[in-house]
Enzyme design. Structure first.
Site, mmCIF file in Angstrom:
data_model
loop_
_atom_site.group_PDB
_atom_site.id
_atom_site.type_symbol
_atom_site.label_atom_id
_atom_site.label_comp_id
_atom_site.label_asym_id
_atom_site.label_seq_id
_atom_site.Cartn_x
_atom_site.Cartn_y
_atom_site.Cartn_z
ATOM 1 N N GLY A 146 12.524 -3.230 -9.499
ATOM 2 C CA GLY A 146 13.777 -2.778 -8.902
ATOM 3 C C GLY A 146 14.591 -1.826 -9.764
ATOM 4 C CD GLU A 160 5.532 -1.542 3.298
ATOM 5 O OE1 GLU A 160 6.030 -1.921 2.213
ATOM 6 O OE2 GLU A 160 4.298 -1.429 3.461
#
Length: 438
Positions: free
Chosen positions: A313, A68
């Site tokens: 990440g 999100e």
């Protein structure tokens, strides 16, 4: 009767939250001990501000987790471009890191308060947002009710409702309506999502498409990418990404099934939850597989069978090392994970059949030839093998995925247009008061 029942349920929820608030510290401490909370900033979860509120209008954007947060980055950047102050809240340590890396000190970042009245009230008393923008499917009753009682406009962007969530809300229609009537606008990802929100009482509802498509491909550190490419050399590769429990085992078995046909095969496994890496390492080693762990700096050697991507990440790094990617939570778990990132990087996408949470994206990819669904381990092994030995077919899938992503773009512009009636008055107010955030 049903309306009174819904109000009674929400009142009970509010009361239970107030009663639980004094003892919730043990829960937060437990999460902190497991690395799921930022220990130094845990007070923010109780609504205690970590910094002063800036003067002038303030827009609150909430994005729960990594997906999100990545999706709303372009939206936040556009709002910042209007000269507005923005506070971004996230619910996880990893999503906070993403917000810091991509938005830096251009925003105020706070951890979202627990959905308990004392925490939410304290947060709202301090920050006094003029507009709340909530990403995807974050339906927190107390937060929604408190914003509604203060007449703060709430807009749900990139909204989606899974089959399970929709079915659950449909069993409690008056409760759904009591919450969704507080939303000033719902901007849904797909026509199906829009229909579902409307059926639950949300008004008005528009459809924008998926904001994630407008974010651009996930980044990768150039030096790390070059180093891994040198270590891998010309070895054949495939990846299993965003995997859930059981899917890593399937990927390891597929590796063993294909390694004789494809000498030097390297399988890249990126679990959705990297904290499971130790258990996965033990499992793979017991199968006789040589594993290199990214998190501890292991190098990929000629003997390495599996590169275990147990970092956060770096999806852009792993996807750039292959042209074939299986996307998890689709074989042994339900719902699927988002296939957009692999498609953006021109990767042939494979997945199990349980992809209902991203039905629209998969449907478009499959129709264009950019993705294929598999039934089980053997079918996955067959699909990986086929793509490895058929260069033309693989390249057609890769190109089709990129073409699909290009066709799906435009959600950001539609979202900004829908937000314009809420943001424009704040821009005027900011300029009149001389509190422009630039």
């Amino acid at each position: 009767m049903s309306e009174r029942w819904a109000r009674a349920v929400l009142s009970s929820y509010r009361m239970a939250g107030s009663l639980a608030f004094p003892v919730i510290g043990a829960y937060v401490a437990w999460r902190s001990s497991r690395g799921k909370e930022d220990h130094a900033r845990r007070r923010e979860r109780y609504g205690l501000a970590g910094r002063p509120r800036p003067d002038g209008p303030l827009i609150w954007v909430h994005a729960a987790s990594v997906g999100e947060t990545i999706a709303v980055v372009p939206l936040v950047e556009s709002i910042l471009g209007y000269g507005m102050h923005v506070i971004v809240t996230t619910g996880t340590v990893t999503s906070a890191k993403v917000a810091e890396e991509r938005l830096g000190d251009r925003i105020i970042h706070q951890y979202v308060p627990l959905d308990l009245k004392p925490a939410v009230s304290r947060f709202l008393d301090h920050w006094q947002p003029d507009l709340a923008i909530i990403a995807e499917s974050e339906i927190w009753p107390m937060t929604i009710l408190e914003l509604g009682s203060r007449r703060v406009p709430q807009v749900l962007v990139n909204g989606r409702l899974s089959d399970r969530s929709f079915k659950s809300w449909r069993k409690r229609p008056y409760l759904a309506e009591a919450l969704f009537e507080n939303l000033a606008h719902v901007i849904a990802q797909s026509e199906l999502d829009g229909e579902r929100f409307a059926a639950l009482g949300a008004r008005p509802v528009t459809v924008s498409g998926n904001l994630k498509v407008d974010t651009g491909p996930p980044p990768a550190d150039p030096k790390a990418l070059e180093a891994l490419r040198i270590q891998i050399g010309r070895r054949p590769t495939w990846a299993a990404v965003s995997t859930h429990d059981g899917e890593e085992t399937v990927a390891a078995q597929v590796h063993s099934m294909l390694s004789a046909r494809h000498p030097g095969l390297l399988t890249i496994i990126v679990p959705r939850h990297p904290e499971r890496a130790e258990a996965l390492l033990a499992e793979f080693s017991a199968l006789g597989l040589n594993v290199a762990r990214r998190s501890v700096g292991d190098k990929v050697t000629a003997q390495t069978d599996i590169l275990l991507g147990d970092t956060i990440g770096e999806m852009g790094l792993y996807l750039r090392l292959t042209e074939i990617a299986f996307v998890g939570r689709s074989l042994t778990s339900d719902g699927g994970q988002n296939p957009i990132e692999p498609a953006m990087l021109e990767t042939a996408v494979l997945a199990g059949r349980n992809v209902q949470n991203f039905r629209d994206s998969y449907q478009r990819l499959i129709e264009n030839g950019g993705a294929k669904l598999v039934r089980d381990r053997d079918m996955l092994a067959g699909a990986v093998n086929f793509l490895m030995v058929n260069d033309a077919a693989r390249h057609r899938m890769m190109a089709a995925g990129m073409r699909t992503v290009t066709e799906m773009r435009g959600a950001l512009g539609k979202t900004l247009k829908a937000l314009e009636p809420f943001i424009q008055p704040l821009i005027v107010k900011s300029r009149l008061n001389g509190t422009n955030g630039r």
